[in-house]
Structure formats: C-alpha cells, structure tokens
Design a protein around this motif. Structure first.
Motif, short mmCIF file in Angstrom:
data_model
loop_
_atom_site.label_atom_id
_atom_site.label_comp_id
_atom_site.label_asym_id
_atom_site.label_seq_id
_atom_site.Cartn_x
_atom_site.Cartn_y
_atom_site.Cartn_z
N VAL A 12 3.40 -12.46 -4.93
CA VAL A 12 2.19 -11.64 -4.97
C VAL A 12 2.57 -10.21 -4.59
N LYS A 13 1.98 -9.26 -5.26
CA LYS A 13 2.28 -7.85 -4.97
C LYS A 13 1.46 -7.38 -3.77
N PRO A 14 2.00 -6.44 -3.01
CA PRO A 14 1.24 -5.87 -1.89
C PRO A 14 -0.10 -5.31 -2.35
N SER A 15 -1.09 -5.48 -1.50
CA SER A 15 -2.48 -5.06 -1.68
C SER A 15 -3.28 -6.02 -2.56
N GLN A 16 -2.62 -6.97 -3.21
CA GLN A 16 -3.34 -7.93 -4.05
C GLN A 16 -3.89 -9.08 -3.21
N SER A 86 -5.68 -8.20 0.43
CA SER A 86 -4.91 -7.06 0.94
C SER A 86 -3.60 -7.50 1.58
N VAL A 87 -2.85 -8.29 0.88
CA VAL A 87 -1.62 -8.84 1.47
C VAL A 87 -0.56 -7.76 1.64
N THR A 88 0.29 -7.99 2.62
CA THR A 88 1.46 -7.14 2.90
C THR A 88 2.68 -8.05 2.98
N PRO A 89 3.87 -7.47 3.05
CA PRO A 89 5.07 -8.33 3.19
C PRO A 89 5.01 -9.24 4.41
N VAL A 123 5.46 -11.86 -0.66
CA VAL A 123 4.73 -10.63 -0.99
C VAL A 123 5.75 -9.51 -1.16
N SER A 124 5.86 -9.05 -2.37
CA SER A 124 6.85 -8.02 -2.68
C SER A 124 6.47 -7.33 -3.98
N SER A 125 6.83 -6.06 -4.05
CA SER A 125 6.59 -5.33 -5.28
C SER A 125 7.76 -5.48 -6.24
#
Length: 125
Positions: A12-16, A86-89, A123-125
């Motif tokens: 999942v990408k950050p902020s998603q 609003s996920v973060t790493p 969680v990573s871009s």
C-alpha cells in the motif's frame, strides 16, 4: 474446525487506505459470545490489538488507532473487514484476524482461541 483467512493487497502506498478482509469458516461471526479482532505485529515488535467487532455487531477500537480505523462485517459472506486510512511506513506489519472472547477489547492477546495465518502488508511508495 474454525478457520480464519486474511486477504488483501500486500503493498500500500503512503497516505492511502489499507483494506483487509477476514473470511471465517467453521463458525458464524454472529455466534453468541465471540468477538472478532484485528491484531497486527510490526517488524521487531509485539502484537498490537487494533479493534474488534462483536457477535452482536458492536464495534470496539484501540484508542491509539481509532481515528484511522474502521471495522465492518458482511454476515451473508461470514466476513469482517479492516480499513486503516492515511497509512505510513510505520503501519508496515503482519496483520492477523482472530476469534476471542469479550476480554479482547481491553487489548489483551491472551483470550484468543483461533487465529488466521497472517498477511504481510508493506507501506511503501
């Protein structure tokens, strides 16, 4: 034999918003007494209770994650779901669903009798 199976994207990408589903077999999620939880374990850390939905449909959240967490259920499919916004790493973890009794809403990890195998979410871009 009760079985729980987590499913959802592993990345999942950050902020998603992270969305996971737990499919239950061998028992109904409306069976009296039981509470159905989401628990996660970040790398190198202990288990963290996120929230639960009771057999009655009542929902309980960890105060630390309440603002970002939503739990729901689909009784026709015998599934319950987790959404974490609003996920973060720092939300990278193995996510588990589990069945327990009412004590689980205190955050204890000692009152579960069945667990899913867990699913890795990064969680990573």
């Amino acid at each position: 034999q009760v079985q729980l199976q987590e499913s959802g994207p592993g990345l999942v990408k950050p902020s998603q918003t992270l969305s996971l589903t737990c499919t239950v077999s061998g028992d109904s999620i409306t069976t009296d007494t039981y509470y159905w939880s989401w628990v996660r374990q970040p790398p190198g850390k202990g288990l963290e209770w996120m929230g639960a939905i009771a057999y009655s449909g009542s929902i309980y959240y960890s105060p630390f994650l309440k603002s970002r967490t939503s739990i729901s259920r689909d009784t026709s499919k015998n599934q319950f779901t987790l959404q974490l916004s609003s996920v973060t790493p720092e939300d990278t973890a193995v996510y588990y669903c589990a069945r327990g009794d009412g004590a689980v809403v205190s955050g204890t990890n000692d009152h579960y009798d069945y667990w899913g195998q867990g699913t890795q979410v990064t969680v990573s871009s």
